[in-house]
Design a protein around this motif. Structure first.
Motif, PDB file in Angstrom:
ATOM      1  N   LYS A  14       3.889   8.031   4.422  1.00  0.00           N
ATOM      2  CA  LYS A  14       4.033   9.317   4.943  1.00  0.00           C
ATOM      3  C   LYS A  14       2.748   9.679   5.836  1.00  0.00           C
ATOM      4  O   LYS A  14       2.947  10.484   6.825  1.00  0.00           O
ATOM      5  N   TRP A  15       1.504   9.389   5.407  1.00  0.00           N
ATOM      6  CA  TRP A  15       0.268   9.504   6.295  1.00  0.00           C
ATOM      7  C   TRP A  15       0.180   8.888   7.551  1.00  0.00           C
ATOM      8  O   TRP A  15      -0.027   9.538   8.524  1.00  0.00           O
ATOM      9  N   LEU A  16       0.874   7.566   7.517  1.00  0.00           N
ATOM     10  CA  LEU A  16       0.938   7.149   8.748  1.00  0.00           C
ATOM     11  C   LEU A  16       1.916   7.850   9.878  1.00  0.00           C
ATOM     12  O   LEU A  16       1.850   7.863  10.915  1.00  0.00           O
ATOM     13  N   GLY A  17       3.251   8.224   9.188  1.00  0.00           N
ATOM     14  CA  GLY A  17       3.999   8.955   9.889  1.00  0.00           C
ATOM     15  C   GLY A  17       3.279  10.515  10.731  1.00  0.00           C
ATOM     16  O   GLY A  17       3.682  10.596  12.010  1.00  0.00           O
ATOM     17  N   TYR A  18       2.576  10.984   9.550  1.00  0.00           N
ATOM     18  CA  TYR A  18       1.865  12.133  10.257  1.00  0.00           C
ATOM     19  C   TYR A  18       0.938  11.821  11.630  1.00  0.00           C
ATOM     20  O   TYR A  18       1.002  12.505  12.438  1.00  0.00           O
ATOM     21  N   LEU A  19       0.289  10.499  11.239  1.00  0.00           N
ATOM     22  CA  LEU A  19      -0.951  10.317  12.427  1.00  0.00           C
ATOM     23  C   LEU A  19       0.023   9.706  13.586  1.00  0.00           C
ATOM     24  O   LEU A  19      -0.360   9.778  14.766  1.00  0.00           O
ATOM     25  N   LEU A  20       1.210   8.973  13.442  1.00  0.00           N
ATOM     26  CA  LEU A  20       1.860   8.462  14.575  1.00  0.00           C
ATOM     27  C   LEU A  20       2.889   9.205  15.278  1.00  0.00           C
ATOM     28  O   LEU A  20       3.365   8.795  16.238  1.00  0.00           O
ATOM     29  N   ALA A  21       3.371  10.408  14.505  1.00  0.00           N
ATOM     30  CA  ALA A  21       4.565  11.279  15.179  1.00  0.00           C
ATOM     31  C   ALA A  21       4.657  11.321  16.435  1.00  0.00           C
ATOM     32  O   ALA A  21       5.526  11.187  17.291  1.00  0.00           O
ATOM     33  N   ILE A  22       3.433  12.041  17.054  1.00  0.00           N
ATOM     34  CA  ILE A  22       3.134  12.477  18.279  1.00  0.00           C
ATOM     35  C   ILE A  22       3.222  11.448  19.346  1.00  0.00           C
ATOM     36  O   ILE A  22       4.085  11.127  20.285  1.00  0.00           O
ATOM     37  N   GLN A  23       2.621  10.308  18.943  1.00  0.00           N
ATOM     38  CA  GLN A  23       2.372   9.191  19.764  1.00  0.00           C
ATOM     39  C   GLN A  23       3.785   8.426  20.042  1.00  0.00           C
ATOM     40  O   GLN A  23       4.087   7.862  21.026  1.00  0.00           O
ATOM     41  N   ILE A  24       4.433   8.192  18.941  1.00  0.00           N
ATOM     42  CA  ILE A  24       5.814   7.575  18.775  1.00  0.00           C
ATOM     43  C   ILE A  24       6.828   8.297  19.589  1.00  0.00           C
ATOM     44  O   ILE A  24       7.423   7.806  20.465  1.00  0.00           O
ATOM     45  N   PHE A  25       6.632   9.682  19.601  1.00  0.00           N
ATOM     46  CA  PHE A  25       7.375  10.303  20.391  1.00  0.00           C
ATOM     47  C   PHE A  25       7.113  10.290  21.940  1.00  0.00           C
ATOM     48  O   PHE A  25       8.106  10.103  22.783  1.00  0.00           O
ATOM     49  N   ALA A  26       5.806  10.132  22.228  1.00  0.00           N
ATOM     50  CA  ALA A  26       5.362  10.110  23.592  1.00  0.00           C
ATOM     51  C   ALA A  26       5.918   8.680  24.133  1.00  0.00           C
ATOM     52  O   ALA A  26       6.301   8.405  25.320  1.00  0.00           O
ATOM     53  N   TRP A  27       5.823   7.701  23.301  1.00  0.00           N
ATOM     54  CA  TRP A  27       6.218   5.970  23.634  1.00  0.00           C
ATOM     55  C   TRP A  27       7.901   6.375  24.056  1.00  0.00           C
ATOM     56  O   TRP A  27       8.470   5.699  25.185  1.00  0.00           O
ATOM     57  N   LEU A  28       8.559   6.818  23.175  1.00  0.00           N
ATOM     58  CA  LEU A  28      10.215   6.975  23.401  1.00  0.00           C
ATOM     59  C   LEU A  28      10.119   7.802  24.769  1.00  0.00           C
ATOM     60  O   LEU A  28      11.308   7.302  25.628  1.00  0.00           O
ATOM     61  N   LEU A  29       9.768   8.960  24.788  1.00  0.00           N
ATOM     62  CA  LEU A  29      10.030   9.656  25.818  1.00  0.00           C
ATOM     63  C   LEU A  29       9.585   9.157  27.181  1.00  0.00           C
ATOM     64  O   LEU A  29      10.423   9.221  28.207  1.00  0.00           O
ATOM     65  N   GLY A  30       8.174   8.569  27.157  1.00  0.00           N
ATOM     66  CA  GLY A  30       8.113   7.911  28.338  1.00  0.00           C
ATOM     67  C   GLY A  30       8.772   6.634  28.757  1.00  0.00           C
ATOM     68  O   GLY A  30       9.172   6.496  29.736  1.00  0.00           O
ATOM     69  N   GLY A  31       9.257   5.971  27.796  1.00  0.00           N
ATOM     70  CA  GLY A  31      10.337   4.865  28.189  1.00  0.00           C
ATOM     71  C   GLY A  31      11.533   5.382  28.705  1.00  0.00           C
ATOM     72  O   GLY A  31      12.128   4.517  29.514  1.00  0.00           O
ATOM     73  N   PHE A  32      12.056   6.181  27.988  1.00  0.00           N
ATOM     74  CA  PHE A  32      13.287   6.989  28.787  1.00  0.00           C
ATOM     75  C   PHE A  32      13.142   7.523  30.152  1.00  0.00           C
ATOM     76  O   PHE A  32      13.830   6.951  30.932  1.00  0.00           O
ATOM     77  N   VAL A  33      11.847   8.092  30.378  1.00  0.00           N
ATOM     78  CA  VAL A  33      11.814   8.732  31.742  1.00  0.00           C
ATOM     79  C   VAL A  33      11.598   7.627  32.666  1.00  0.00           C
ATOM     80  O   VAL A  33      12.085   7.538  33.762  1.00  0.00           O
ATOM     81  N   MET A  34      10.620   6.363  32.172  1.00  0.00           N
ATOM     82  CA  MET A  34      10.226   5.440  33.232  1.00  0.00           C
ATOM     83  C   MET A  34      11.437   4.512  33.567  1.00  0.00           C
ATOM     84  O   MET A  34      11.547   3.997  34.613  1.00  0.00           O
ATOM     85  N   SER A  35      12.375   4.274  32.554  1.00  0.00           N
ATOM     86  CA  SER A  35      13.475   3.534  32.677  1.00  0.00           C
ATOM     87  C   SER A  35      14.601   4.220  33.490  1.00  0.00           C
ATOM     88  O   SER A  35      15.324   3.678  34.184  1.00  0.00           O
ATOM     89  N   ALA A  36      14.520   5.656  33.546  1.00  0.00           N
ATOM     90  CA  ALA A  36      15.643   6.287  34.196  1.00  0.00           C
ATOM     91  C   ALA A  36      15.179   6.586  35.618  1.00  0.00           C
ATOM     92  O   ALA A  36      16.184   6.963  36.566  1.00  0.00           O
ATOM     93  N   ILE A  37      14.161   6.390  36.116  1.00  0.00           N
ATOM     94  CA  ILE A  37      13.509   6.728  37.284  1.00  0.00           C
ATOM     95  C   ILE A  37      13.704   5.260  38.044  1.00  0.00           C
ATOM     96  O   ILE A  37      12.906   4.503  38.075  1.00  0.00           O
ATOM     97  N   PRO A  38      14.395   5.061  39.008  1.00  0.00           N
ATOM     98  CA  PRO A  38      14.377   3.754  39.868  1.00  0.00           C
ATOM     99  C   PRO A  38      13.240   3.484  40.614  1.00  0.00           C
ATOM    100  O   PRO A  38      12.447   4.577  41.050  1.00  0.00           O
TER     101      PRO A  38
END
Length: 235
Positions: A14-38
């Motif tokens: 639970k506490w690891l989830g609190y710590l990582l939530a924002i950064q994991i979202f940033a990783w996922l969103l960043g991966g999506f954006v960078m893979s979507a732009i040629p």
């Protein structure tokens, strides 16, 4: 294992989830954006030519190469280039030196008028020049290269062409697309300064914590595995 045995793992998870939530979202969103732009769009290949076909032949470079090379000492390469209607010779030694390909004289640094013409010759968009700046030191997006011209267009993605102040050669092209990609790259590698260090301590630390988060989640799966049949309570 009993539920009591899983209690500390649940708390850690639970506490690891609190710590990582924002950064994991940033990783996922960043991966999506960078893979979507040629990458061609990121590099601005659709916005400007890095180099133009040289209209001059070897005979047009009538300068005495012996005199040019002797003046430079250590020599590693010679390149025949051009800027607009001027043939130029680049001599690379300890430093780069530029010469007029016809006269052999040191190349005079182009003024703003020539830089505008040079930028327009490379530009592929439909915008007009919005600003022209001579910079003693370029911004971070070109690695702080010194003595450059920045020519910005008023198109939809704010295309900026960076040119060498001494020769007028194109260094690189930047745009809003590149800057968006660069922002998410920064979030992805967690280098909020230069955005180049993929092995920085912050990223390594969060990666280790993410692995622990994943492992604790895997342990919690055994608390109620899907293959275990639940006991039905009596009616």
């Amino acid at each position: 294992m009993t539920k009591t045995a899983f209690k500390p793992i649940r708390k850690i998870h639970k506490w690891l989830g609190y710590l990582l939530a924002i950064q994991i979202f940033a990783w996922l969103l960043g991966g999506f954006v960078m893979s979507a732009i040629p990458l061609e769009k990121v590099h601005g290949k659709h916005l400007a030519h890095r180099q133009l076909d040289n209209p001059f032949k070897r005979a047009d470079y009538s300068a005495d190469l012996n005199l040019i090379t002797k003046s430079q000492g250590t020599l590693s390469s010679i390149a025949f280039k051009h800027m607009l209607d001027i043939p130029i010779i680049k001599v690379q030694g300890d430093n780069a030196a530029w010469f007029n390909g016809r006269t052999g004289e040191a190349l005079a640094a182009p003024n703003e008028t020539l830089i505008r013409k040079q930028a327009n010759a490379h530009y592929l968009g439909n915008g007009k020049i919005n600003a022209v700046q001579l910079l003693a030191k370029g911004p971070r997006e070109i690695g702080y290269i010194e003595n450059v011209w920045a020519v910005t267009y008023n198109d939809w993605c704010s295309t900026t062409l960076y040119l060498e102040a001494q020769s007028g050669q194109i260094i690189t092209v930047r745009s809003t697309i590149w800057r968006i990609f660069d922002f998410f790259w920064m979030l992805h590698i967690m280098d909020y300064d230069e955005r180049e260090d993929f092995n920085n301590p912050l990223l390594i630390s969060f990666s280790v914590v993410s692995v622990l988060f994943c492992l604790s989640g895997m342990f919690l799966l055994f608390q109620a595995p899907p293959w275990r049949k639940r006991r039905q309570k009596p009616a």
